[in-house]
Design a protein around this motif. Structure first.
Motif, PDB file in Angstrom:
ATOM      1  N   VAL A 166      -4.701   4.731  -7.354  1.00  0.00           N
ATOM      2  CA  VAL A 166      -3.423   4.553  -8.047  1.00  0.00           C
ATOM      3  C   VAL A 166      -2.545   3.603  -7.242  1.00  0.00           C
ATOM      4  O   VAL A 166      -2.729   3.424  -6.040  1.00  0.00           O
ATOM      5  CB  VAL A 166      -2.693   5.899  -8.248  1.00  0.00           C
ATOM      6  CG1 VAL A 166      -3.466   6.800  -9.194  1.00  0.00           C
ATOM      7  CG2 VAL A 166      -2.469   6.609  -6.914  1.00  0.00           C
ATOM      8  N   ASP A 167      -1.582   2.989  -7.928  1.00  0.00           N
ATOM      9  CA  ASP A 167      -0.636   2.114  -7.235  1.00  0.00           C
ATOM     10  C   ASP A 167       0.529   2.928  -6.699  1.00  0.00           C
ATOM     11  O   ASP A 167       0.529   4.160  -6.746  1.00  0.00           O
ATOM     12  CB  ASP A 167      -0.167   0.996  -8.167  1.00  0.00           C
ATOM     13  CG  ASP A 167       0.574   1.511  -9.400  1.00  0.00           C
ATOM     14  OD1 ASP A 167       1.043   2.668  -9.392  1.00  0.00           O
ATOM     15  OD2 ASP A 167       0.689   0.745 -10.385  1.00  0.00           O
ATOM     16  N   GLY A 168       1.537   2.222  -6.203  1.00  0.00           N
ATOM     17  CA  GLY A 168       2.669   2.914  -5.607  1.00  0.00           C
ATOM     18  C   GLY A 168       3.436   3.797  -6.559  1.00  0.00           C
ATOM     19  O   GLY A 168       4.105   4.749  -6.136  1.00  0.00           O
ATOM     20  N   ALA A 169       3.317   3.504  -7.844  1.00  0.00           N
ATOM     21  CA  ALA A 169       4.000   4.307  -8.852  1.00  0.00           C
ATOM     22  C   ALA A 169       3.116   5.422  -9.400  1.00  0.00           C
ATOM     23  O   ALA A 169       3.529   6.153 -10.303  1.00  0.00           O
ATOM     24  CB  ALA A 169       4.475   3.415  -9.996  1.00  0.00           C
ATOM     25  N   GLY A 170       1.902   5.531  -8.853  1.00  0.00           N
ATOM     26  CA  GLY A 170       0.993   6.578  -9.317  1.00  0.00           C
ATOM     27  C   GLY A 170       0.170   6.206 -10.523  1.00  0.00           C
ATOM     28  O   GLY A 170      -0.465   7.077 -11.141  1.00  0.00           O
ATOM     29  N   ASN A 171       0.137   4.916 -10.875  1.00  0.00           N
ATOM     30  CA  ASN A 171      -0.599   4.465 -12.049  1.00  0.00           C
ATOM     31  C   ASN A 171      -1.973   3.916 -11.652  1.00  0.00           C
ATOM     32  O   ASN A 171      -2.068   3.133 -10.705  1.00  0.00           O
ATOM     33  CB  ASN A 171       0.173   3.366 -12.778  1.00  0.00           C
ATOM     34  CG  ASN A 171       1.550   3.821 -13.203  1.00  0.00           C
ATOM     35  OD1 ASN A 171       1.700   4.893 -13.781  1.00  0.00           O
ATOM     36  ND2 ASN A 171       2.553   3.014 -12.917  1.00  0.00           N
ATOM     37  N   PRO A 180     -11.147  14.920  -5.482  1.00  0.00           N
ATOM     38  CA  PRO A 180     -10.347  13.878  -4.826  1.00  0.00           C
ATOM     39  C   PRO A 180      -8.901  13.876  -5.316  1.00  0.00           C
ATOM     40  O   PRO A 180      -8.617  14.118  -6.481  1.00  0.00           O
ATOM     41  CB  PRO A 180     -11.060  12.582  -5.222  1.00  0.00           C
ATOM     42  CG  PRO A 180     -11.809  12.913  -6.471  1.00  0.00           C
ATOM     43  CD  PRO A 180     -12.234  14.344  -6.306  1.00  0.00           C
ATOM     44  N   ILE A 181      -7.987  13.612  -4.383  1.00  0.00           N
ATOM     45  CA  ILE A 181      -6.582  13.435  -4.708  1.00  0.00           C
ATOM     46  C   ILE A 181      -6.346  11.949  -4.953  1.00  0.00           C
ATOM     47  O   ILE A 181      -6.670  11.119  -4.102  1.00  0.00           O
ATOM     48  CB  ILE A 181      -5.684  13.924  -3.554  1.00  0.00           C
ATOM     49  CG1 ILE A 181      -5.931  15.411  -3.294  1.00  0.00           C
ATOM     50  CG2 ILE A 181      -4.212  13.671  -3.868  1.00  0.00           C
ATOM     51  CD1 ILE A 181      -5.233  15.940  -2.060  1.00  0.00           C
ATOM     52  N   PRO A 182      -5.848  11.566  -6.120  1.00  0.00           N
ATOM     53  CA  PRO A 182      -5.699  10.143  -6.443  1.00  0.00           C
ATOM     54  C   PRO A 182      -4.968   9.364  -5.357  1.00  0.00           C
ATOM     55  O   PRO A 182      -3.894   9.760  -4.900  1.00  0.00           O
ATOM     56  CB  PRO A 182      -4.895  10.170  -7.748  1.00  0.00           C
ATOM     57  CG  PRO A 182      -5.269  11.475  -8.388  1.00  0.00           C
ATOM     58  CD  PRO A 182      -5.415  12.430  -7.237  1.00  0.00           C
ATOM     59  N   GLY A 230      -7.254   4.687  -0.701  1.00  0.00           N
ATOM     60  CA  GLY A 230      -5.866   4.429  -0.329  1.00  0.00           C
ATOM     61  C   GLY A 230      -5.284   5.370   0.690  1.00  0.00           C
ATOM     62  O   GLY A 230      -4.145   5.170   1.132  1.00  0.00           O
ATOM     63  N   GLY A 231      -6.026   6.380   1.122  1.00  0.00           N
ATOM     64  CA  GLY A 231      -5.491   7.358   2.058  1.00  0.00           C
ATOM     65  C   GLY A 231      -5.617   6.964   3.511  1.00  0.00           C
ATOM     66  O   GLY A 231      -4.978   7.569   4.375  1.00  0.00           O
ATOM     67  N   SER A 232      -6.414   5.950   3.803  1.00  0.00           N
ATOM     68  CA  SER A 232      -6.667   5.558   5.189  1.00  0.00           C
ATOM     69  C   SER A 232      -6.169   4.149   5.471  1.00  0.00           C
ATOM     70  O   SER A 232      -6.374   3.238   4.667  1.00  0.00           O
ATOM     71  CB  SER A 232      -8.168   5.627   5.495  1.00  0.00           C
ATOM     72  OG  SER A 232      -8.454   5.060   6.762  1.00  0.00           O
ATOM     73  N   PRO A 233      -5.553   3.937   6.656  1.00  0.00           N
ATOM     74  CA  PRO A 233      -5.147   2.577   7.020  1.00  0.00           C
ATOM     75  C   PRO A 233      -6.341   1.679   7.322  1.00  0.00           C
ATOM     76  O   PRO A 233      -6.212   0.448   7.319  1.00  0.00           O
ATOM     77  CB  PRO A 233      -4.298   2.787   8.280  1.00  0.00           C
ATOM     78  CG  PRO A 233      -4.783   4.080   8.857  1.00  0.00           C
ATOM     79  CD  PRO A 233      -5.152   4.927   7.665  1.00  0.00           C
TER      80      PRO A 233
END
Length: 374
Positions: free
Chosen positions: A155-160, A224-226, A233-236
Protein backbone atom coordinates in the motif's frame (compact mmCIF):
# COMPACT_ATOMS: atom_id res chain seq x y z
CA UNK A 1 23.57 -25.79 -36.72
CA UNK A 2 20.67 -28.08 -35.88
CA UNK A 3 17.46 -26.32 -36.90
CA UNK A 4 15.08 -29.00 -35.67
CA UNK A 5 13.14 -27.45 -32.81
CA UNK A 6 11.79 -29.31 -29.77
CA UNK A 7 8.13 -29.05 -30.85
CA UNK A 8 8.63 -29.55 -34.58
CA UNK A 9 5.69 -31.55 -35.91
CA UNK A 10 3.36 -30.60 -33.04
CA UNK A 11 0.07 -29.12 -34.25
CA UNK A 12 -1.65 -26.51 -32.08
CA UNK A 13 -5.18 -25.20 -32.64
CA UNK A 14 -5.56 -21.84 -30.89
CA UNK A 15 -9.11 -20.74 -30.09
CA UNK A 16 -7.99 -18.11 -27.56
CA UNK A 17 -7.90 -14.32 -27.75
CA UNK A 18 -6.17 -11.35 -26.14
CA UNK A 19 -3.20 -12.33 -23.92
CA UNK A 20 -2.93 -15.54 -21.84
CA UNK A 21 -3.68 -18.08 -24.55
CA UNK A 22 -2.05 -16.27 -27.49
CA UNK A 23 1.14 -15.72 -25.49
CA UNK A 24 1.15 -19.42 -24.54
CA UNK A 25 0.76 -20.50 -28.16
CA UNK A 26 3.43 -17.98 -29.19
CA UNK A 27 5.91 -19.76 -26.91
CA UNK A 28 4.86 -23.07 -28.45
CA UNK A 29 5.31 -21.60 -31.94
CA UNK A 30 8.75 -20.29 -30.97
CA UNK A 31 9.58 -23.87 -29.95
CA UNK A 32 8.67 -25.17 -33.40
CA UNK A 33 4.96 -25.99 -33.12
CA UNK A 34 2.67 -25.26 -36.08
CA UNK A 35 0.01 -22.97 -34.61
CA UNK A 36 -3.28 -22.28 -36.39
CA UNK A 37 -5.35 -19.52 -34.80
CA UNK A 38 -9.11 -19.32 -35.30
CA UNK A 39 -10.71 -15.88 -35.01
CA UNK A 40 -14.19 -14.53 -35.52
CA UNK A 41 -14.99 -13.12 -38.97
CA UNK A 42 -14.65 -9.40 -39.49
CA UNK A 43 -12.87 -7.93 -36.48
CA UNK A 44 -11.06 -11.09 -35.47
CA UNK A 45 -9.22 -11.17 -32.15
CA UNK A 46 -10.15 -8.03 -30.23
CA UNK A 47 -6.45 -7.28 -29.80
CA UNK A 48 -6.28 -6.47 -33.52
CA UNK A 49 -8.06 -3.20 -32.69
CA UNK A 50 -5.56 -2.02 -30.07
CA UNK A 51 -3.34 0.99 -30.70
CA UNK A 52 -0.82 1.75 -32.06
CA UNK A 53 -1.76 0.04 -35.29
CA UNK A 54 0.14 -1.53 -38.16
CA UNK A 55 -2.15 -0.78 -41.05
CA UNK A 56 -5.48 -2.19 -39.88
CA UNK A 57 -4.12 -4.38 -37.07
CA UNK A 58 -2.31 -3.59 -33.84
CA UNK A 59 1.30 -3.82 -32.79
CA UNK A 60 0.24 -5.89 -29.77
CA UNK A 61 -1.49 -8.42 -32.00
CA UNK A 62 1.50 -8.70 -34.32
CA UNK A 63 3.97 -9.26 -31.48
CA UNK A 64 1.86 -11.91 -29.74
CA UNK A 65 0.82 -13.80 -32.87
CA UNK A 66 3.97 -13.89 -34.97
CA UNK A 67 4.73 -17.23 -36.52
CA UNK A 68 1.07 -18.34 -36.52
CA UNK A 69 -1.54 -18.65 -39.25
CA UNK A 70 -4.92 -17.03 -38.61
CA UNK A 71 -8.23 -18.00 -40.20
CA UNK A 72 -11.78 -16.79 -39.72
CA UNK A 73 -14.61 -19.05 -38.59
CA UNK A 74 -18.04 -18.31 -37.14
CA UNK A 75 -18.22 -20.90 -34.37
CA UNK A 76 -21.99 -20.38 -34.10
CA UNK A 77 -22.39 -21.53 -37.69
CA UNK A 78 -22.66 -25.36 -37.59
CA UNK A 79 -20.85 -25.84 -40.90
CA UNK A 80 -17.92 -23.63 -39.93
CA UNK A 81 -17.90 -25.10 -36.42
CA UNK A 82 -17.65 -28.59 -37.92
CA UNK A 83 -14.71 -27.47 -40.05
CA UNK A 84 -12.93 -26.29 -36.90
CA UNK A 85 -13.75 -29.59 -35.24
CA UNK A 86 -12.05 -31.32 -38.17
CA UNK A 87 -8.93 -29.29 -37.41
CA UNK A 88 -9.20 -30.22 -33.73
CA UNK A 89 -9.33 -33.88 -34.77
CA UNK A 90 -5.87 -33.47 -36.31
CA UNK A 91 -4.35 -31.30 -33.57
CA UNK A 92 -2.00 -32.39 -30.83
CA UNK A 93 -2.98 -29.43 -28.66
CA UNK A 94 -6.12 -27.27 -28.46
CA UNK A 95 -6.02 -24.05 -26.42
CA UNK A 96 -9.18 -22.10 -25.48
CA UNK A 97 -10.08 -19.46 -22.90
CA UNK A 98 -13.85 -19.07 -23.14
CA UNK A 99 -15.86 -19.00 -19.94
CA UNK A 100 -16.69 -22.52 -18.74
CA UNK A 101 -19.56 -24.05 -20.68
CA UNK A 102 -19.26 -21.84 -23.76
CA UNK A 103 -17.19 -24.24 -25.89
CA UNK A 104 -19.49 -27.09 -24.84
CA UNK A 105 -22.50 -25.17 -26.14
CA UNK A 106 -20.62 -24.44 -29.36
CA UNK A 107 -19.86 -28.13 -29.81
CA UNK A 108 -16.09 -27.69 -29.42
CA UNK A 109 -15.63 -28.66 -25.77
CA UNK A 110 -13.20 -31.26 -24.51
CA UNK A 111 -15.64 -34.16 -24.81
CA UNK A 112 -16.53 -33.17 -28.38
CA UNK A 113 -12.88 -33.01 -29.37
CA UNK A 114 -11.88 -36.12 -27.46
CA UNK A 115 -14.56 -38.08 -29.29
CA UNK A 116 -12.72 -37.48 -32.57
CA UNK A 117 -9.21 -37.17 -31.12
CA UNK A 118 -8.66 -39.30 -27.98
CA UNK A 119 -5.03 -38.25 -27.63
CA UNK A 120 -5.65 -34.50 -27.69
CA UNK A 121 -4.11 -32.21 -25.08
CA UNK A 122 -6.99 -29.80 -24.46
CA UNK A 123 -6.02 -26.70 -22.45
CA UNK A 124 -8.66 -24.39 -20.95
CA UNK A 125 -7.46 -21.09 -19.45
CA UNK A 126 -9.95 -19.28 -17.22
CA UNK A 127 -10.00 -16.98 -14.23
CA UNK A 128 -11.68 -19.34 -11.78
CA UNK A 129 -11.37 -22.82 -13.27
CA UNK A 130 -13.95 -25.16 -14.75
CA UNK A 131 -15.83 -25.84 -11.51
CA UNK A 132 -16.98 -23.93 -8.46
CA UNK A 133 -19.18 -20.98 -7.51
CA UNK A 134 -17.25 -18.33 -9.43
CA UNK A 135 -16.90 -19.92 -12.87
CA UNK A 136 -19.49 -17.75 -14.63
CA UNK A 137 -18.13 -14.41 -13.41
CA UNK A 138 -16.45 -11.89 -15.68
CA UNK A 139 -13.12 -10.55 -14.44
CA UNK A 140 -9.72 -9.29 -15.52
CA UNK A 141 -6.16 -9.42 -14.22
CA UNK A 142 -6.66 -6.70 -11.61
CA UNK A 143 -9.73 -8.50 -10.25
CA UNK A 144 -7.86 -11.79 -9.84
CA UNK A 145 -5.03 -10.05 -7.97
CA UNK A 146 -7.53 -8.26 -5.76
CA UNK A 147 -9.63 -11.30 -4.91
CA UNK A 148 -6.69 -13.55 -4.05
CA UNK A 149 -5.26 -11.06 -1.53
CA UNK A 150 -2.12 -10.34 -3.55
CA UNK A 151 -3.03 -6.80 -4.58
CA UNK A 152 -3.52 -5.56 -1.01
CA UNK A 153 -0.19 -6.59 0.50
CA UNK A 154 1.55 -3.42 -0.74
CA UNK A 155 0.00 0.00 0.00
CA UNK A 156 1.04 3.62 -0.43
CA UNK A 157 1.26 6.25 2.27
CA UNK A 158 -2.49 6.68 2.23
CA UNK A 159 -3.11 2.95 2.62
CA UNK A 160 -4.14 2.41 -1.00
CA UNK A 161 -2.90 -0.55 -3.05
CA UNK A 162 -1.15 0.64 -6.23
CA UNK A 163 -1.87 -0.62 -9.71
CA UNK A 164 0.53 -3.48 -10.59
CA UNK A 165 3.21 -2.74 -13.19
CA UNK A 166 2.02 -5.49 -15.54
CA UNK A 167 -0.64 -8.17 -15.95
CA UNK A 168 0.68 -10.68 -13.42
CA UNK A 169 -2.26 -13.06 -13.41
CA UNK A 170 -2.54 -13.33 -17.19
CA UNK A 171 1.12 -14.17 -17.68
CA UNK A 172 2.42 -15.71 -14.44
CA UNK A 173 -0.79 -17.57 -13.57
CA UNK A 174 -2.22 -18.12 -17.05
CA UNK A 175 0.37 -18.30 -19.82
CA UNK A 176 3.25 -19.96 -18.01
CA UNK A 177 1.22 -22.66 -16.21
CA UNK A 178 -0.52 -23.40 -19.52
CA UNK A 179 2.76 -23.88 -21.37
CA UNK A 180 4.28 -25.95 -18.57
CA UNK A 181 1.28 -28.25 -18.32
CA UNK A 182 0.98 -28.63 -22.08
CA UNK A 183 4.61 -29.74 -22.27
CA UNK A 184 4.15 -32.15 -19.37
CA UNK A 185 0.97 -33.54 -20.96
CA UNK A 186 2.75 -34.07 -24.28
CA UNK A 187 5.49 -35.95 -22.45
CA UNK A 188 2.90 -38.05 -20.64
CA UNK A 189 1.13 -38.80 -23.91
CA UNK A 190 4.43 -39.97 -25.37
CA UNK A 191 4.58 -42.53 -22.56
CA UNK A 192 0.91 -43.54 -22.29
CA UNK A 193 -0.77 -42.51 -25.54
CA UNK A 194 -3.47 -40.72 -23.54
CA UNK A 195 -4.58 -37.12 -23.87
CA UNK A 196 -6.12 -34.98 -21.13
CA UNK A 197 -8.03 -31.82 -20.26
CA UNK A 198 -5.89 -29.15 -18.58
CA UNK A 199 -7.80 -26.79 -16.28
CA UNK A 200 -5.67 -23.63 -15.92
CA UNK A 201 -7.29 -21.40 -13.29
CA UNK A 202 -5.49 -18.08 -12.88
CA UNK A 203 -6.79 -17.34 -9.38
CA UNK A 204 -5.59 -20.71 -8.13
CA UNK A 205 -2.20 -20.36 -9.81
CA UNK A 206 -1.64 -16.92 -8.27
CA UNK A 207 -1.18 -18.63 -4.90
CA UNK A 208 2.26 -19.77 -6.07
CA UNK A 209 3.30 -16.10 -6.10
CA UNK A 210 2.19 -15.75 -2.47
CA UNK A 211 4.14 -18.75 -1.19
CA UNK A 212 5.91 -16.78 1.54
CA UNK A 213 2.73 -15.34 3.01
CA UNK A 214 1.09 -18.74 3.25
CA UNK A 215 4.24 -20.37 4.64
CA UNK A 216 4.43 -17.68 7.33
CA UNK A 217 0.76 -18.17 8.15
CA UNK A 218 1.13 -21.94 8.36
CA UNK A 219 4.13 -21.45 10.61
CA UNK A 220 2.07 -19.43 13.08
CA UNK A 221 3.08 -15.99 11.91
CA UNK A 222 -0.40 -14.81 10.97
CA UNK A 223 -1.53 -13.15 7.76
CA UNK A 224 0.52 -10.31 6.23
CA UNK A 225 -0.15 -6.75 7.37
CA UNK A 226 -0.45 -4.52 4.28
CA UNK A 227 2.70 -2.53 3.67
CA UNK A 228 4.43 -3.90 6.77
CA UNK A 229 6.21 -7.10 5.80
CA UNK A 230 9.87 -7.54 4.86
CA UNK A 231 9.22 -7.26 1.11
CA UNK A 232 6.16 -5.04 1.14
CA UNK A 233 7.35 -1.85 2.85
CA UNK A 234 8.05 -2.78 6.46
CA UNK A 235 11.83 -2.89 6.19
CA UNK A 236 14.32 -0.12 5.37
CA UNK A 237 16.41 -2.75 3.60
CA UNK A 238 13.75 -3.29 0.93
CA UNK A 239 12.31 0.06 -0.10
CA UNK A 240 11.97 2.53 -2.94
CA UNK A 241 13.36 5.94 -1.99
CA UNK A 242 12.88 9.24 -3.84
CA UNK A 243 15.85 11.27 -5.08
CA UNK A 244 16.13 15.07 -5.16
CA UNK A 245 15.33 15.23 -8.88
CA UNK A 246 12.10 13.26 -8.78
CA UNK A 247 13.66 9.89 -9.59
CA UNK A 248 13.86 6.87 -7.31
CA UNK A 249 16.33 4.35 -5.93
CA UNK A 250 15.31 0.72 -5.37
CA UNK A 251 17.07 -0.70 -2.31
CA UNK A 252 17.09 -4.45 -1.75
CA UNK A 253 20.02 -4.83 0.64
CA UNK A 254 18.54 -7.75 2.54
CA UNK A 255 21.72 -9.66 3.39
CA UNK A 256 23.82 -8.24 6.21
CA UNK A 257 26.94 -7.66 4.11
CA UNK A 258 24.97 -5.64 1.56
CA UNK A 259 23.17 -3.72 4.27
CA UNK A 260 26.37 -2.81 6.11
CA UNK A 261 28.07 -1.56 2.95
CA UNK A 262 25.00 0.45 1.98
CA UNK A 263 25.00 2.03 5.43
CA UNK A 264 28.65 3.03 4.91
CA UNK A 265 27.94 4.63 1.56
CA UNK A 266 24.96 6.50 2.98
CA UNK A 267 26.90 7.48 6.11
CA UNK A 268 24.09 6.05 8.18
CA UNK A 269 24.61 6.41 11.95
CA UNK A 270 25.78 3.21 13.62
CA UNK A 271 22.71 3.02 15.86
CA UNK A 272 20.61 2.40 12.77
CA UNK A 273 22.50 -0.70 11.62
CA UNK A 274 20.17 -2.88 13.68
CA UNK A 275 16.84 -1.62 12.39
CA UNK A 276 14.68 -4.02 14.38
CA UNK A 277 12.12 -2.12 16.43
CA UNK A 278 12.98 1.20 14.76
CA UNK A 279 12.16 0.44 11.15
CA UNK A 280 10.21 3.65 10.54
CA UNK A 281 12.99 5.79 11.96
CA UNK A 282 15.62 4.11 9.79
CA UNK A 283 13.42 4.38 6.70
CA UNK A 284 13.11 8.12 7.33
CA UNK A 285 16.86 8.49 7.84
CA UNK A 286 17.66 6.75 4.57
CA UNK A 287 14.93 8.67 2.75
CA UNK A 288 16.48 11.94 3.92
CA UNK A 289 19.95 10.96 2.71
CA UNK A 290 18.86 9.59 -0.68
CA UNK A 291 16.43 12.46 -1.12
CA UNK A 292 19.22 15.00 -0.75
CA UNK A 293 20.97 13.93 -3.96
CA UNK A 294 20.09 13.27 -7.59
CA UNK A 295 19.59 9.90 -9.24
CA UNK A 296 22.80 10.37 -11.23
CA UNK A 297 24.74 10.93 -8.00
CA UNK A 298 23.47 7.66 -6.52
CA UNK A 299 24.07 5.81 -9.78
CA UNK A 300 27.73 6.76 -9.54
CA UNK A 301 27.93 5.93 -5.83
CA UNK A 302 26.50 2.44 -6.33
CA UNK A 303 28.58 1.69 -9.44
CA UNK A 304 30.76 -1.36 -8.74
CA UNK A 305 29.37 -1.78 -5.22
CA UNK A 306 27.67 -4.91 -3.88
CA UNK A 307 24.74 -3.17 -2.22
CA UNK A 308 21.76 -4.40 -4.28
CA UNK A 309 20.68 -0.82 -4.80
CA UNK A 310 19.94 0.75 -8.20
CA UNK A 311 18.25 3.75 -9.75
CA UNK A 312 14.75 2.97 -11.05
CA UNK A 313 15.24 3.03 -14.81
CA UNK A 314 13.02 4.16 -17.62
CA UNK A 315 12.50 1.73 -20.51
CA UNK A 316 14.82 3.87 -22.63
CA UNK A 317 17.57 3.56 -20.02
CA UNK A 318 17.03 -0.17 -19.63
CA UNK A 319 17.39 -0.68 -23.40
CA UNK A 320 20.48 1.53 -23.56
CA UNK A 321 22.08 -0.47 -20.75
CA UNK A 322 21.42 -3.73 -22.57
CA UNK A 323 19.21 -5.07 -19.77
CA UNK A 324 16.12 -5.09 -21.99
CA UNK A 325 16.55 -6.65 -25.39
CA UNK A 326 14.82 -5.42 -28.54
CA UNK A 327 15.31 -8.06 -31.19
CA UNK A 328 16.15 -6.35 -34.47
CA UNK A 329 16.41 -9.44 -36.63
CA UNK A 330 14.69 -10.07 -39.95
CA UNK A 331 11.18 -10.67 -38.64
CA UNK A 332 9.37 -7.71 -40.14
CA UNK A 333 5.79 -7.34 -41.29
CA UNK A 334 4.90 -5.75 -44.57
CA UNK A 335 4.69 -2.40 -42.79
CA UNK A 336 8.29 -2.69 -41.57
CA UNK A 337 7.49 -3.32 -37.90
CA UNK A 338 9.84 -5.56 -35.94
CA UNK A 339 7.54 -8.26 -34.55
CA UNK A 340 10.54 -9.76 -32.78
CA UNK A 341 10.51 -6.92 -30.26
CA UNK A 342 9.19 -9.38 -27.66
CA UNK A 343 12.11 -11.74 -26.99
CA UNK A 344 11.05 -15.29 -26.32
CA UNK A 345 12.20 -17.04 -23.13
CA UNK A 346 12.42 -20.20 -25.21
CA UNK A 347 16.04 -21.18 -25.89
CA UNK A 348 15.81 -21.97 -29.58
CA UNK A 349 18.30 -21.81 -32.44
CA UNK A 350 15.62 -21.12 -35.02
CA UNK A 351 13.28 -18.12 -34.98
CA UNK A 352 10.31 -18.62 -37.25
CA UNK A 353 9.31 -15.73 -39.52
CA UNK A 354 5.93 -14.12 -38.86
CA UNK A 355 2.80 -15.60 -40.33
CA UNK A 356 0.08 -13.48 -41.94
CA UNK A 357 -0.01 -10.68 -39.40
CA UNK A 358 -1.49 -7.22 -39.46
CA UNK A 359 -3.88 -7.72 -42.37
CA UNK A 360 -7.18 -5.79 -42.43
CA UNK A 361 -9.24 -8.93 -42.96
CA UNK A 362 -8.77 -12.54 -41.92
CA UNK A 363 -8.34 -15.19 -44.55
CA UNK A 364 -11.36 -17.52 -44.75
CA UNK A 365 -10.83 -21.01 -43.44
CA UNK A 366 -9.71 -23.03 -46.48
CA UNK A 367 -11.70 -26.00 -47.71
CA UNK A 368 -8.62 -28.13 -48.18
CA UNK A 369 -6.08 -29.37 -45.63
CA UNK A 370 -4.72 -26.75 -43.25
CA UNK A 371 -1.99 -29.01 -41.92
CA UNK A 372 0.18 -31.11 -44.23
CA UNK A 373 0.04 -34.87 -43.78
CA UNK A 374 2.32 -36.35 -41.18
Amino acid sequence: MNTLQPLSGVRVLDLSTLLPGPLATLLLAESGADVVKIERPGQGDEMRTYRPTLGEASANYAVLNRGKRAYAADLKNPAERDRVLELAAEADVVVEQFRPGVVDRLGLGYEHVRAVNPGVIYCSITGYGQHGPHVKRAAHDLNYLAETGLLGVVVDGAGNPPLPPTVLADIAAGTYPAVMNILLALRQRDATGKGCHLDIAMTRNLQLLTYGYFATHQGGGGWPIPGSELLTGGSPRYQVYATSDGRHVAVAALEQKFWERLAELLQLPEQYLDERGQESTVITAIADRIGARTADHWRKVFEGEDVCSVVVATFEEAVAAGLVDIDSGDRLTGEGFDVGTLPSPVDSDLRRPPGRLGYPALDPLPDGPVWPGR
